[in-house]
Each structure stands twice: as structure tokens, then as C-alpha cells.
Scaffold this active site. Structure first.
Site, PDB file in Angstrom:
ATOM      1  N   MET A 163     111.665 -35.282   2.100  1.00  0.00           N
ATOM      2  CA  MET A 163     112.083 -35.341   0.693  1.00  0.00           C
ATOM      3  C   MET A 163     113.508 -34.841   0.592  1.00  0.00           C
ATOM      4  O   MET A 163     113.882 -33.851   1.219  1.00  0.00           O
ATOM      5  CB  MET A 163     111.142 -34.558  -0.221  1.00  0.00           C
ATOM      6  N   TYR A 440     112.744 -21.735   0.495  1.00  0.00           N
ATOM      7  CA  TYR A 440     112.701 -23.175   0.183  1.00  0.00           C
ATOM      8  C   TYR A 440     111.454 -23.586  -0.585  1.00  0.00           C
ATOM      9  O   TYR A 440     110.550 -22.796  -0.801  1.00  0.00           O
ATOM     10  CB  TYR A 440     112.931 -24.047   1.408  1.00  0.00           C
ATOM     11  N   GLU A 441     111.468 -24.841  -1.041  1.00  0.00           N
ATOM     12  CA  GLU A 441     110.465 -25.391  -1.974  1.00  0.00           C
ATOM     13  C   GLU A 441     110.418 -24.594  -3.280  1.00  0.00           C
ATOM     14  O   GLU A 441     109.372 -24.422  -3.889  1.00  0.00           O
ATOM     15  CB  GLU A 441     109.076 -25.430  -1.327  1.00  0.00           C
ATOM     16  N   GLY A 442     111.577 -24.127  -3.706  1.00  0.00           N
ATOM     17  CA  GLY A 442     111.675 -23.293  -4.894  1.00  0.00           C
ATOM     18  C   GLY A 442     111.597 -21.843  -4.480  1.00  0.00           C
ATOM     19  O   GLY A 442     110.565 -21.390  -3.962  1.00  0.00           O
TER      20      GLY A 442
END
Length: 601
Positions: A163, A440-442
């Protein structure tokens, strides 16, 4: 040298006695999924992780990935051969839908196996890990043609997925992205822009990589409401599924990172690359969040995975290393020194590691079961209740698990003393690799704000009220059992702190939203304490029942009870301090002029 053994026994204890696998035999996808089958799969999976992947972990860290002159990337020695074995063993297909070539097994099984892979070699797991999220997004939003063209080969492991969100000038604020998608006459789009921090963006493990890319079409709103999602294959695929020409997408460089050297984190350049819109125009962020929510649960598991392998090694080191004498006198007078286990502070670090890794494992597996129920439970009411719980717990699993996973990893390194800082023991790698999971991933700050700012109020607070009810009901039942009463009362107090903090935020955050922002991190941690506390109540209850019945390994079950007591006495009281931090509000936090943060003239 570091070592790793998959904790299959502990996983099976949770699956059988905390989740209660046999209760779900009537749910689609669980037919024939017996404890014997799950145990056999996990034994094989654990063996694969320990024997094939773990030996490559230090190799991946020390050698890393290499970007070649033509833009291709060579992964560390042994990764390609291991990935082929991973694919040949069918490990990529466990939870994938049967209609796309998957085995259709429950998420709880694939989650358990993923923990082992992450402990053994986190950098390796990422090559397929994000593919699962990409598959989820295509299943939810992709056209039938896109699903037919891409998903089967992604499920099989023949292709991987990524992504692409972040750009050099924007991370969390995706409304600022500059990547553009210009329509072509044939219905495709020309994608142009640069993406950074792309895990597994280029590699030599598979023949194709399916990139999911956020971009804006001409005239789209200059905000997050103007983002669309596109599928952009590295190698173009024709209608028959055959590979064609290379697409105009390339790896510009590999990021030089603190850890995860075995994974190629790339700067990706899209120079008019051909892509196809996934879902509706300007609705790409919602589609990407499907992938991100899957990934966030996976990142929580990364925190657990690194904590587990670091904890295992710290325990072994404490057995082997002799330093000093016990405070109460020599434990082994015939030896020149006692083992590290005689020292209370070493015990503190190891008990925290044990209490948190086992508790977080239970939380991750129980949340995975809620994912299964949200998809397959027999009634709409049950599916909705499970979906509410997954939504509420996702930021907790991601944020609290990775925060505590990192803490466990650091304290496991501390057990080694100076040797923990030396590369050959492996502990410093675990610390470096674990650190990214909080980012990561927020980032975990974003997870905390998601919990406080969105999840608490969602559907009129339906999810948090349901959570409070579950805790209250199980506490009430446990208080009636003399051997569980003390733990139940401790959990009741922690849950009371969580409820009081929730009420304070409801009363104060509306008048000053900064109160929510200032208290979000502490609130997420109280929620984590209560969630893991609930898991420990269930584990203690199961251990008591098995001991009374004369079943199972008595020493293992007694250790569960002692560890539950430790969690109640040494970790759950933190809920009160965290609540008081929340009630401190935002005034002092926000009072200083930015210039006043400087310490030099």
C-alpha cells in the site's frame, strides 16, 4: 546466539480455554476446525518459523537489501529460498477465501501462525503480511475483473501486494498528497508521483507486485475527500492473467532504517504508470482504511512477536548467567555465584515480560476471533456486536500492544546487562526492529486519538458500553469464586478507573478538544490494562477449573495463577495513575509559547 521456540502450548491454551474454539463449530469456516487440527497446523507452523525463518533473522539484519543499478532489489541471502518454501507450504493461503484459492481457515488460526513468523523474522513476514491487507481492500472495493485478475495470485503467494500512502511532504494528513492520476482513453489512469516508506515496494521474491496507490484525479477536492485508490501492478497483466510489459513504476532508493534491514522499504517513483481505479472516485481513503485496519491488527501482533522472542532469550540468559548472591543468602553455595533469577529486579523484568506477552497474546487471539464472528456469526446482532468490539479494540491492539511490546523488548535487553548491547546476542536487533511498530500504520498517538475521538462516541457509545458490560459481568461471576475474588476485585477497580476517565473526557473534551488530545495516550493505556486484565481473569478461571479437574500440566497452570496475581498487583494499579494524568487536562500541556521550548538563546 539467540534462539526461538514457537509458544504453541500457550497459544492452544488460549484458543481452547479462553476463546473456547469448540463453541463455534456451527459457524461457517469452523466446520472441522478442531483443536487437534489447529494444534497440528501450529506445530508445523512453529517448526517452520523456528527452523527456516529464524536462522535468517540476523542475516537479514546484517546484510540487508541491495538496490541494483537497474532499480531492482536483491533481498538478503536465503530469503528467496525461504519464501519459496513459505509459498509451497501453503502458508499464504490459510485465511484467504476459498473462491480465490485460499483455505478459508479462521482468522484466529492465521493470527496465531503470524505471531510465530513475526517472532522468528519480522522483516521476512512483511513481504507477505501487507498482501493480506491488499487482498481485503480488493475484495471489499475491487471490481469483479480486478478481483479475478489479481487476487488468486496474491493468495497463492505468486504475487505480493503493497500500500502506497505516504509522500515526502505528508504522512498522517493524506489530504496533502500530490500524486496525480490522469484518465487515459481506455479507462485506465496515468499515475505520477513519489511515495516513501513503502514496505516490500520492490523485491526479488515474486514475479509481480500489486501496488495499491492513493492519488488525486484532475479537479478533485484538495483534501482527504479528493483521494482515489488505484491498483498499479509492477508488471502489467492482460485479460487472460498473463504477464506483459513492465509498468512505469520503480524503486528510486531503499530507506536506511533503524531496524528491519531485511525488508526493502522503498521510495517508489510512478512516472505515468498505468493504474486502474479501485471503487469510486474520491472514495479512496475509505477503501484504503479497510487495508489499514487489517494492517493495524497485524502491527499489534508485531509488538507481541518481538516481545516474545526477546523474553524467551532473556529467560534463558537468566538461567545461564551467574552473578552475585541472593539477598537472603547463597541459593547455590556449591557454585561461585547464583543465577540471575535470585535477584528481585531481574525477576521484576521477567515477570513483566511473562505477564504482558501471555496477556497480549490472549488479547490478540480473542480480537481475531471477533473478526471471525463479525464475518461469520449466525445472526446480524452477533455480527454487529463482534464488529463493534473489533472497531473499539483495533487502536488498543495496535497502540497498547506495540508500546508494551517495545517495553518488554527493552527490559529483556536489560536482563543481559552489557551483553544486551552487543550485536552477537541479538537483543539490540529486537529493540531496533520492535521500535517501528509504534510508528507505522498510524503512530500510536494517532491510535489513541482514534480511540478517544472516534471509537468512544461511535453509534452513541454502543461499543464501549458493551465492553464495560462484558467486564462487569465476568467480574461479578468471578467474585463468587473464592480463588478468583481478589483478582476480580482488582480488575473491577481498574475498570472503574476506565469508566471514570471516560466520563471525565465526555464532560470536558467538548468544551476544550485539547483535553481529549492530552489524555488520549493515557486513556488508550488504561483501556489496554483493562482489556489484558479481562484476558488474565479468563486465563486464571480456566487454570483453576483445570486444576480442580486434575487435567493439564499442574505446574503450567499454577504459573498462570501466579502470573495473573502479578498482573493484578503490579500492573493493574497503573490505571489509577493514568486516570489522574487524564484529569490533569490540557492547560499546562498547551500553555507554553512554542519559542519557550528552546533551551538555548
Amino acid at each position: 546466539m539467540p534462539r526461538y521456540t514457537a509458544p504453541v502450548r500457550d497459544t492452544m491454551f488460549v484458543i481452547e480455554h479462553v476463546v473456547g474454539l469448540d463453541r463455534y463449530a456451527n459457524i461457517p469456516g469452523f466446520e472441522g476446525v478442531t483443536s487437534d487440527l489447529v494444534g497440528a497446523v501450529l506445530e508445523e507452523g512453529g517448526k517452520f518459523a523456528a527452523e527456516v525463518l529464524f536462522p535468517l533473522n540476523q542475516v537479514g539484519d546484517q546484510v540487508g537489501c541491495v538496490r541494483n543499478a537497474d532499480g531492482s532489489v536483491t533481498t538478503p541471502p536465503g530469503f528467496k529460498e525461504a519464501f519459496d518454501k513459505y509459498v509451497d507450504g501453503g502458508w499464504t493461503t490459510l485465511h484467504a477465501p476459498v473462491e480465490f484459492g485460499g483455505q478459508g481457515m479462521p482468522a484466529i488460526l492465521s493470527t496465531a501462525f503470524a505471531e510465530y513468523v513475526l517472532s522468528a523474522n519480522q522483516a521476512f513476514e512483511l513481504y507477505h503480511g501487507l498482501t493480506t491487507g491488499a487482498i481485503s481492500a480488493l475484495i471489499a472495493k475491487g471490481s469483479p475483473e480486478q478481483q479475478r485478475k489479481y487476487i488468486p495470485n496474491m493468495v497463492s503467494g505468486k504475487w505480493t501486494g503493497t500500500m502506497n500512502l505516504t509522500e515526502p511532504h505528508c504522512g498522517t494528513d493524506l489530504g496533502l498528497i500530490k500524486t496525480r492520476a490522469v484518465p487515459n482513453a481506455d479507462g485506465s489512469y496515468a499515475i505520477t508521483g513519489t511515495k516513501i516508506f513503502i514496505s516490500s515496494g520492490e523485491q526479488d521474491l515474486t514475479e509481480n507486485i500489486i501496488h495499491l496507490v492513493l492519488a488525486k484525479t484532475p479537479g478533485a477536492p484538495e483534501s482527504s475527500k479528493g483521494i482515489s485508490l488505484f491498483v498499479v501492478p509492477k508488471v502489467l497483466v492482460d485479460d487472460a492473467g498473463a504477464l506483459g510489459e513492465g509498468n512505469a513504476v520503480s524503486c528510486g532508493s531503499i530507506e536506511h532504517k533503524m531496524g528491519l534491514h531485511g525488508n526493502s522499504t522503498c521510495v517508489m517513483n510512478y512516472d505515468g504508470a498505468t493504474g486502474w481505479m479501485v471503487g469510486e472516485e474520491n472514495k479512496g481513503l475509505a477503501a484504503m482504511f479497510i487495508m489499514m485496519n487489517t494492517a493495524r491488527l497485524g502491527v499489534g501482533l508485531q509488538g507481541l512477536g518481538q516481545a516474545e522472542v526477546a523474553y524467551q532469550n532473556a529467560v534463558q540468559y537468566a538461567h545461564d548467567r551467574r552473578q552475585g548472591r541472593a539477598l537472603t543468602g547463597p541459593a547455590e553455595p556449591n557454585e561461585k555465584a547464583d543465577t540471575l533469577f535470585v535477584h528481585p529486579d531481574v525477576r521484576r523484568m521477567l515477570m513483566e515480560g511473562k505477564a504482558l506477552t501471555e496477556g497480549l497474546r490472549a488479547l490478540c487471539l480473542w480480537t481475531a476471533m471477533q473478526v471471525d464472528l463479525s464475518e461469520q456469526a449466525p445472526t446480524e446482532e452477533e455480527r454487529q456486536a463482534a464488529e463493534d468490539m473489533v472497531s473499539l479494540l483495533t487502536p488498543v491492539v495496535k497502540g497498547y500492544t506495540t508500546d508494551k511490546g517495545f517495553d518488554v523488548t527493552v527490559t529483556a535487553q536489560q536482563v543481559y546487562g552489557g551483553h544486551g548491547y552487543i550485536q552477537e546476542w541479538g537483543m539490540e536487533q529486537y529493540v531496533r526492529d520492535a521500535r517501528i511498530a509504534q510508528i507505522y500504520e498510524g503512530t500510536n498517538g494517532i491510535q489513541a486519538m482514534d480511540l478517544v475521538g472516534r471509537k468512544l462516541a461511535m453509534n452513541g457509545g454502543r461499543a464501549i458500553r458493551a465492553f464495560f458490560a462484558v467486564v462487569a459481568d465476568e467480574v461479578a461471576a468471578a467474585k463468587a469464586k473464592p480463588k478468583l475474588a481478589a483478582f476480580a476485585e482488582a480488575l473491577e477497580r481498574a475498570n472503574g478507573q476506565l469508566q471514570a476517565a471516560t466520563m471525565w473526557l465526555m464532560q470536558n473534551a467538548m468544551q476544550n478538544p485539547n483535553h481529549a488530545g492530552a489524555g488520549a495516550h493515557s486513556y488508550m493505556h488504561i483501556m489496554g490494562i483493562v482489556s489484558v486484565g479481562l484476558m488474565w481473569l479468563r486465563m486464571a478461571d480456566a487454570a483453576e477449573r483445570l486444576l480442580e479437574a486434575g487435567e493439564g500440566d499442574a505446574k503450567y497452570l499454577e504459573a498462570k495463577l501466579v502470573t495473573a496475581r502479578f498482573f493484578a498487583e503490579r500492573i493493574m494499579p497503573d490505571a489509577g495513575a493514568l486516570r489522574r494524568k487524564i484529569e490533569g487536562g490540557a492547560d499546562a500541556l498547551m500553555a507554553l509559547d512554542p519559542e519557550m521550548f528552546a533551551t538555548a538563546a
